[in-house]
Scaffold this motif. Structure first.
Motif, short mmCIF file in Angstrom:
data_model
loop_
_atom_site.label_atom_id
_atom_site.label_comp_id
_atom_site.label_asym_id
_atom_site.label_seq_id
_atom_site.Cartn_x
_atom_site.Cartn_y
_atom_site.Cartn_z
N UNK A 131 0.85 -1.30 -0.02
CA UNK A 131 0.22 0.10 -0.01
C UNK A 131 0.98 1.24 0.00
N UNK A 132 1.92 1.33 0.88
CA UNK A 132 2.86 2.37 0.68
C UNK A 132 3.39 2.68 -0.54
N UNK A 133 3.85 1.51 -1.19
CA UNK A 133 4.69 1.36 -2.40
C UNK A 133 3.63 2.43 -3.59
N UNK A 134 2.47 1.66 -3.30
CA UNK A 134 1.40 2.29 -4.53
C UNK A 134 1.18 3.86 -4.30
N UNK A 135 1.02 4.00 -2.84
CA UNK A 135 0.98 5.45 -2.44
C UNK A 135 2.29 6.35 -3.11
N UNK A 136 3.41 5.98 -2.84
CA UNK A 136 4.54 6.59 -3.10
C UNK A 136 4.56 6.84 -4.65
N UNK A 137 4.41 5.68 -5.26
CA UNK A 137 4.43 5.88 -6.92
C UNK A 137 3.24 6.73 -7.33
N UNK A 167 4.10 18.12 -0.94
CA UNK A 167 3.09 17.72 0.32
C UNK A 167 1.72 17.90 -0.26
N UNK A 168 1.18 18.83 -0.62
CA UNK A 168 0.08 19.06 -1.18
C UNK A 168 -0.39 17.89 -2.12
N UNK A 169 0.40 17.54 -2.90
CA UNK A 169 -0.01 16.65 -3.93
C UNK A 169 -0.18 15.23 -3.25
N UNK A 170 0.74 14.70 -2.36
CA UNK A 170 0.65 13.57 -1.75
C UNK A 170 -0.51 13.42 -0.84
N UNK A 171 -0.98 14.74 -0.08
CA UNK A 171 -2.08 14.73 0.45
C UNK A 171 -3.34 14.53 -0.32
N UNK A 172 -3.22 15.05 -1.41
CA UNK A 172 -4.42 14.89 -2.45
C UNK A 172 -4.50 13.58 -2.96
N UNK A 173 -3.31 12.80 -3.10
CA UNK A 173 -3.27 11.45 -3.64
C UNK A 173 -3.90 10.63 -2.61
N UNK A 174 -3.59 10.76 -1.46
CA UNK A 174 -4.04 10.10 -0.29
C UNK A 174 -5.46 10.04 -0.14
N UNK A 175 -5.96 11.17 -0.15
CA UNK A 175 -7.54 11.42 -0.09
C UNK A 175 -8.31 10.76 -1.04
N UNK A 176 -7.65 10.89 -2.48
CA UNK A 176 -8.18 10.27 -3.62
C UNK A 176 -8.34 8.90 -3.40
N UNK A 198 -8.64 7.33 -0.50
CA UNK A 198 -9.27 7.00 0.44
C UNK A 198 -10.98 6.93 0.08
N UNK A 199 -11.23 7.99 -1.28
CA UNK A 199 -12.34 7.84 -1.69
C UNK A 199 -12.73 6.60 -2.48
N UNK A 200 -11.67 6.17 -3.06
CA UNK A 200 -11.73 4.93 -4.12
C UNK A 200 -11.83 3.75 -3.15
N UNK A 201 -10.90 3.70 -2.16
CA UNK A 201 -11.23 2.63 -1.34
C UNK A 201 -12.62 2.48 -0.70
#
Length: 182
Positions: free
Chosen positions: A53-59, A157-166, A168-171
């Motif tokens: 999951x961390x790998x997917x989030x980093x990429x 930082x903002x893009x990483x937070x946006x990606x994490x939020x997206x 979460x929405x997809x999950x």
């Protein structure tokens, strides 16, 4: 770009430049070329079920940040690089293409660190050290102003937070869809 930013860059050039540090900074900045070290880290994490999951989030964060910083913001802002303004400084690396703001190396680095932090991966501490070194190397090498680096940090930082939020929405959407199919 402000006069204060130029003072900072010139101070670095006059007080910190040494042949040994020149070599180290060129090597450090190359680690960030194309987000290479962060992509490799993401792939390594992806290979482990525990860290997948961390790998997917980093990429994903690296991808979103690359598009945002290098394709959108650089085109919109079109800021000159310090080496374009003060051509007396001999560059240690080829002049990067594109405009200066934000620093793409810095943005991608801080996106990866933020993704690691959000996923509670302990490696984020070491990644932060590397990200700071990459960011500093861009100023040391006279290809980015301090404001470009700061803009890169904020963008990443903002893009990483946006990606994490997206994610979460997809999950959440996937979970609801899966539950309704049962």
């Amino acid at each position: 770009m402000t006069g204060f930013e130029t003072v900072i860059l010139d101070w670095i050039q006059q007080n910190l430049r040494t042949p040994m540090l020149d070599s180290v900074m060129v090597w450090i900045t190359r680690l960030g070329n194309g987000g290479a070290c962060w992509i490799i880290l993401g792939l390594i994490l992806l290979a482990s079920k525990r860290h997948r999951k961390a790998g997917v989030c980093v990429l994903a964060s690296v991808l979103v940040t690359t598009v945002t910083a290098n394709l959108v913001l650089k085109s919109l802002v079109g800021a000159p690089r310090p080496c374009d303004i003060n051509e007396a400084i001999q560059l240690l690396i080829p002049r990067p293409s594109g405009s200066s703001f934000p620093s793409g190396h810095t943005a991608v680095s801080f996106a990866a660190v933020t993704a690691l932090w959000l996923e509670k991966e302990r490696i984020w501490y070491a990644a932060l050290v590397l990200a700071v070194l990459i960011a500093f190397s861009r100023m040391y090498l006279y290809v980015h102003f301090p404001g470009d680096v700061l803009g890169g940090i904020l963008t990443g930082v903002l893009c990483a937070f946006l990606t994490a939020w997206l994610f979460k929405q997809i999950r959440g959407w996937y979970g609801k869809k899966r539950a309704s199919a049962v």
